[in-house]
Enzyme design. Sequence first.
Site, PDB file in Angstrom:
ATOM      1  N   VAL A  15       0.863  -1.170   0.000  1.00  0.00           N
ATOM      2  CA  VAL A  15       0.000   0.000   0.000  1.00  0.00           C
ATOM      3  C   VAL A  15       0.906   1.228   0.000  1.00  0.00           C
ATOM      4  CG1 VAL A  15      -1.793   1.263   1.233  1.00  0.00           C
ATOM      5  CG2 VAL A  15      -1.755  -1.238   1.307  1.00  0.00           C
ATOM      6  N   GLU A 154      12.318  -7.061  -2.839  1.00  0.00           N
ATOM      7  CA  GLU A 154      11.501  -6.639  -1.709  1.00  0.00           C
ATOM      8  C   GLU A 154      10.806  -7.814  -1.034  1.00  0.00           C
ATOM      9  OE1 GLU A 154      10.464  -1.965  -2.690  1.00  0.00           O
ATOM     10  OE2 GLU A 154       8.955  -3.475  -3.159  1.00  0.00           O
ATOM     11  N   SER A 240      17.707  11.398 -15.774  1.00  0.00           N
ATOM     12  CA  SER A 240      17.645  12.401 -16.832  1.00  0.00           C
ATOM     13  C   SER A 240      18.814  12.314 -17.808  1.00  0.00           C
ATOM     14  CB  SER A 240      17.616  13.807 -16.219  1.00  0.00           C
ATOM     15  OG  SER A 240      18.786  14.045 -15.461  1.00  0.00           O
ATOM     16  N   GLY A 242      19.712   9.502 -19.213  1.00  0.00           N
ATOM     17  CA  GLY A 242      19.442   8.454 -20.184  1.00  0.00           C
ATOM     18  C   GLY A 242      19.637   7.069 -19.614  1.00  0.00           C
ATOM     19  N   ASP A 276      10.236   1.438 -12.345  1.00  0.00           N
ATOM     20  CA  ASP A 276       9.387   0.264 -12.538  1.00  0.00           C
ATOM     21  C   ASP A 276       8.754   0.270 -13.928  1.00  0.00           C
ATOM     22  OD1 ASP A 276       9.930  -0.640  -9.964  1.00  0.00           O
ATOM     23  OD2 ASP A 276       8.243   0.439  -9.097  1.00  0.00           O
ATOM     24  N   ARG A 329       3.271  12.244 -15.373  1.00  0.00           N
ATOM     25  CA  ARG A 329       1.987  11.992 -14.722  1.00  0.00           C
ATOM     26  C   ARG A 329       2.208  11.642 -13.254  1.00  0.00           C
ATOM     27  NH1 ARG A 329      -0.564   7.705 -19.141  1.00  0.00           N
ATOM     28  NH2 ARG A 329      -0.070   8.885 -21.031  1.00  0.00           N
TER      29      ARG A 329
END
Length: 343
Positions: A15, A154, A240, A242, A276, A329
């Site tokens: 969560v 994880e 940033s 690359g 991810d 986003r």
Amino acid sequence: MASIPHIAVIGSLNVDLVTRTPRVPAAGETLTASSFALGFGGKGANQASACSRLSRPKLPKSSKAKPPSAKVSMVGAVGDDQFSQGMLDSLKEDGVDVSEVRIAKGKSTGTATILVEEATGENRILFTPGANGVFEEKDNLIPKDVDVVLFQMEIPLKTVLHNIEVAKAQGVQVILNPAPALPIPISIYPSIDHLIVNSSEALILSSSLENPEDAQQQLDSLSAPLLDAGVPNLIITLGSRGCYYHTLLRFSSGQPGRLIPASPVEKVVDTTGAGDAFVGAYAVKVAEGLRKRENVEVEGEGRGWVSRGVSVDEAVAWASRVAAKSVEREGARGGVPWGDEVE
């Protein structure tokens, strides 16, 4: 292989407790945050969602939509708490098969507390394992009829290492995104087909092998110990700046790795989950290329692979475009585009 390739993502489900703030408070300081949101994530679930979204169009039920290019399954565990059903439902909405997800009795679902700094989009994360820690070393988590397995770190490390060996023994393509990074046994590297790390993770892994004093000098030096250990395909994401990749085939013939420039971004909104998104995109391209994959034996250096349909260069470049779109986003999973939203 089935009609479409099958990707299994073996990892965490958490969560996400996300707080957006103008800046990160200093020690002992209290600030008023801009917003708070509860979401469903975990590196495993994020990557499963990314794989599924990127293997299908945004409107999969449309009569004109193309069918998915891969089946995606999530393998992991949630608690028997108020969060578990929402987690499973959120994955189903993205087209992920959750039949292999366990509900751990008496355990809480894992949590990630995330601070997002609005001025830069950078994030800071605290992870509490919860049900992600229920797996034993010898638990076999590899689903039947799977073609690609994608791991993170994880869930318990011993479980990950055991299942990497099981997958490789079954001839399955293995992708490891070792985050959070921990030193791993050198014996496991030949069983990994694709190792995807960021620069700090690469430093931790390479420093646990040979020549740690050279690891920070340049990317080729950073990658050399890992390729020497037997990794056929190494990808290092650089934010940033690359993305860099090297392969055992190039390394064994004395060629340098390749640097792929970052894709342009209109405005950085949220970097949470960009890594991810990159990993999920790369996994989809590996799966899509399997039908035309050609194994190549390199004398004295082990195996490697090339794809007549999808090259490593193409896979990395597409994954970079996916990651660039995701940072425009909000949300670790909500920001991941669908397959028809990326050229």
